[in-house]
Write a protein that holds these residues in place. Structure first.
Motif, mmCIF file in Angstrom:
data_model
loop_
_atom_site.group_PDB
_atom_site.id
_atom_site.type_symbol
_atom_site.label_atom_id
_atom_site.label_comp_id
_atom_site.label_asym_id
_atom_site.label_seq_id
_atom_site.Cartn_x
_atom_site.Cartn_y
_atom_site.Cartn_z
ATOM 1 N N ALA A 55 0.837 -1.631 0.124
ATOM 2 C CA ALA A 55 -0.347 0.120 0.372
ATOM 3 C C ALA A 55 0.470 1.147 0.291
ATOM 4 O O ALA A 55 1.723 1.166 1.116
ATOM 5 N N HIS A 56 0.823 1.798 -1.010
ATOM 6 C CA HIS A 56 1.732 3.388 -0.836
ATOM 7 C C HIS A 56 1.118 4.222 0.242
ATOM 8 O O HIS A 56 0.465 4.155 0.356
ATOM 9 N N ARG A 57 2.330 5.122 1.078
ATOM 10 C CA ARG A 57 2.539 5.418 1.638
ATOM 11 C C ARG A 57 2.186 5.076 3.287
ATOM 12 O O ARG A 57 2.109 5.458 3.784
ATOM 13 N N VAL A 58 1.968 3.409 2.957
ATOM 14 C CA VAL A 58 1.797 2.656 4.225
ATOM 15 C C VAL A 58 3.750 1.743 4.282
ATOM 16 O O VAL A 58 4.831 1.783 5.396
ATOM 17 N N HIS A 59 3.764 0.993 3.336
ATOM 18 C CA HIS A 59 5.273 -0.296 3.857
ATOM 19 C C HIS A 59 6.209 0.700 3.770
ATOM 20 O O HIS A 59 7.052 0.337 4.022
ATOM 21 N N GLY A 60 6.483 1.642 2.927
ATOM 22 C CA GLY A 60 7.902 2.408 2.348
ATOM 23 C C GLY A 60 7.811 4.068 3.102
ATOM 24 O O GLY A 60 9.098 4.443 2.500
ATOM 25 N N HIS A 61 6.119 4.922 3.817
ATOM 26 C CA HIS A 61 6.564 5.739 3.958
ATOM 27 C C HIS A 61 6.701 5.824 6.152
ATOM 28 O O HIS A 61 5.380 6.214 6.057
ATOM 29 N N ASN A 62 7.345 5.119 6.301
ATOM 30 C CA ASN A 62 7.478 5.010 7.793
ATOM 31 C C ASN A 62 8.700 4.595 9.171
ATOM 32 O O ASN A 62 8.968 4.411 8.189
ATOM 33 N N LEU A 63 8.181 5.365 10.378
ATOM 34 C CA LEU A 63 9.634 5.415 10.383
ATOM 35 C C LEU A 63 11.040 4.402 10.950
ATOM 36 O O LEU A 63 11.415 3.873 10.959
ATOM 37 N N LEU A 64 9.531 3.025 10.362
ATOM 38 C CA LEU A 64 10.722 1.516 10.642
ATOM 39 C C LEU A 64 11.658 1.782 9.594
ATOM 40 O O LEU A 64 13.688 1.425 9.639
ATOM 41 N N VAL A 65 11.101 2.485 8.564
ATOM 42 C CA VAL A 65 11.957 2.152 7.272
ATOM 43 C C VAL A 65 13.293 3.768 7.113
ATOM 44 O O VAL A 65 14.837 3.046 7.438
ATOM 45 N N LEU A 66 12.366 4.321 7.678
ATOM 46 C CA LEU A 66 13.409 5.435 8.212
ATOM 47 C C LEU A 66 14.802 4.773 9.114
ATOM 48 O O LEU A 66 15.123 4.970 8.722
ATOM 49 N N GLY A 67 14.218 4.281 10.024
ATOM 50 C CA GLY A 67 15.704 3.275 11.430
ATOM 51 C C GLY A 67 16.732 2.437 10.576
ATOM 52 O O GLY A 67 17.512 2.529 11.021
ATOM 53 N N ALA A 68 15.728 1.709 9.800
ATOM 54 C CA ALA A 68 16.513 0.869 9.103
ATOM 55 C C ALA A 68 17.661 1.535 7.982
ATOM 56 O O ALA A 68 18.876 1.234 7.294
ATOM 57 N N VAL A 69 17.059 2.588 7.081
ATOM 58 C CA VAL A 69 17.995 3.318 6.405
ATOM 59 C C VAL A 69 18.676 4.232 6.965
ATOM 60 O O VAL A 69 20.276 3.785 6.542
ATOM 61 N N LEU A 70 18.792 4.342 8.141
ATOM 62 C CA LEU A 70 19.674 5.539 8.700
ATOM 63 C C LEU A 70 20.507 3.980 9.889
ATOM 64 O O LEU A 70 22.048 4.347 10.174
ATOM 65 N N ALA A 71 20.473 3.327 10.360
ATOM 66 C CA ALA A 71 21.622 1.983 10.769
ATOM 67 C C ALA A 71 22.361 1.691 9.566
ATOM 68 O O ALA A 71 23.588 1.550 9.881
ATOM 69 N N MET A 101 0.320 10.158 5.553
ATOM 70 C CA MET A 101 1.428 8.946 5.536
ATOM 71 C C MET A 101 1.927 7.823 6.585
ATOM 72 O O MET A 101 1.317 8.371 7.491
ATOM 73 N N ALA A 102 1.850 6.516 6.992
ATOM 74 C CA ALA A 102 1.172 5.617 7.809
ATOM 75 C C ALA A 102 3.358 5.788 8.602
ATOM 76 O O ALA A 102 3.570 4.766 9.014
ATOM 77 N N LEU A 103 3.369 6.575 9.363
ATOM 78 C CA LEU A 103 4.578 6.761 9.921
ATOM 79 C C LEU A 103 4.933 5.672 11.044
ATOM 80 O O LEU A 103 5.399 5.042 11.154
ATOM 81 N N LEU A 104 3.746 4.954 11.452
ATOM 82 C CA LEU A 104 4.005 4.031 12.854
ATOM 83 C C LEU A 104 3.374 2.778 12.597
ATOM 84 O O LEU A 104 3.501 2.039 13.403
ATOM 85 N N TYR A 105 3.461 2.619 10.791
ATOM 86 C CA TYR A 105 2.872 1.267 10.395
ATOM 87 C C TYR A 105 4.348 0.361 10.731
ATOM 88 O O TYR A 105 5.869 1.012 10.546
ATOM 89 N N PRO A 106 4.536 -0.757 11.418
ATOM 90 C CA PRO A 106 3.238 -1.622 11.361
ATOM 91 C C PRO A 106 1.999 -1.545 12.713
ATOM 92 O O PRO A 106 1.721 -2.863 12.766
ATOM 93 N N LEU A 107 2.761 -0.289 13.709
ATOM 94 C CA LEU A 107 1.785 -0.749 14.253
ATOM 95 C C LEU A 107 0.481 -0.490 14.776
ATOM 96 O O LEU A 107 -0.303 -0.396 15.266
ATOM 97 N N THR A 108 0.945 1.154 13.833
ATOM 98 C CA THR A 108 -0.576 0.997 12.973
ATOM 99 C C THR A 108 -0.795 1.368 11.657
ATOM 100 O O THR A 108 0.116 1.890 11.787
ATOM 101 N N ARG A 109 -2.132 1.481 10.672
ATOM 102 C CA ARG A 109 -2.311 1.626 9.458
ATOM 103 C C ARG A 109 -2.738 2.788 9.621
ATOM 104 O O ARG A 109 -2.821 3.439 8.375
ATOM 105 N N ASN A 110 -2.793 4.146 10.823
ATOM 106 C CA ASN A 110 -3.366 4.915 10.533
ATOM 107 C C ASN A 110 -2.122 6.248 10.220
ATOM 108 O O ASN A 110 -1.364 6.017 10.189
ATOM 109 N N PHE A 111 -3.118 7.624 9.207
ATOM 110 C CA PHE A 111 -1.878 7.742 8.658
ATOM 111 C C PHE A 111 -1.798 9.130 9.330
ATOM 112 O O PHE A 111 -2.941 9.626 10.273
ATOM 113 N N TYR A 112 -0.729 9.866 9.048
ATOM 114 C CA TYR A 112 -0.560 11.221 9.592
ATOM 115 C C TYR A 112 0.024 12.115 8.555
ATOM 116 O O TYR A 112 0.671 11.460 8.230
ATOM 117 N N ASP A 113 -0.298 12.877 8.743
ATOM 118 C CA ASP A 113 -0.332 14.266 8.167
ATOM 119 C C ASP A 113 0.277 15.465 9.415
ATOM 120 O O ASP A 113 -0.155 15.212 9.622
#
Length: 166
Positions: A55-71, A101-113
């Motif tokens: 799902a666009h702005r869910v699986h690639g648009h979250n803080l988990l992905v950002l953390g992995a990219v930072l690490a 975006m679903a920033l807190l995915y996979p904890l929740t699919r809620n979108f934040y903006d």
């Protein structure tokens, strides 16, 4: 934000940071621009890979992905500028659309903006891209100047620097 806006933002950041790192305007500057710019563009496009498998702005648009990219550069020692492209992608998607975006995915699919976003089809989308890019470059310049003044190594020096301003 559309792909074009992400690429424009990333290219401008790559060129700006590359020139800041080597302002000699020689072959070294070109190497610097490419060394920063290519990973930033890759990072700017990375979150949208979720359009191919999830799902666009869910699986690639979250803080988990950002953390992995930072690490990633800490573990492997390469692709150090990719994180900047991902961060700017997130900023543009928060400001350059009204969906969020679903920033807190996979904890929740809620979108934040943020409440000041514009529609991706708006004629203001390009203006938002350029304004965000300008602000990002100003932040980078401020960080470079803080480093030159020794503030990053010793944050207590900021009082001396601020006190010396006219």
């Amino acid at each position: 934000m559309r792909e074009r806006g992400h690429v424009i933002n990333a290219v401008c950041l790559g060129v700006g940071i590359g020139v800041l790192l080597d302002p000699s305007m020689t072959l070294g500057t070109l190497r610097s621009v490419l060394g920063v710019g290519v990973p930033v563009v890759l990072g700017a496009l990375l979150p949208d890979v979720d359009t191919s498998f999830g799902a666009h702005r869910v699986h690639g648009h979250n803080l988990l992905v950002l953390g992995a990219v930072l690490a990633f550069p800490l573990v492997y020692g390469n692709l150090a500028w990719v994180w900047l492209g991902v961060v700017t992608h997130y900023v543009l998607d928060l400001l350059g659309n009204v969906r969020g975006m679903a920033l807190l995915y996979p904890l929740t699919r809620n979108f934040y903006d943020v409440p000041v976003g514009v529609n991706v089809n708006s004629p203001l989308a390009d203006v938002v891209t350029l304004v965000v890019t300008g602000v990002e470059l100003a932040v980078v310049v401020a960080i470079f100047r803080a480093d030159e003044a020794g503030i990053l190594a010793d944050p207590s020096q900021i009082l001396d620097v601020v006190g010396s301003l006219p």
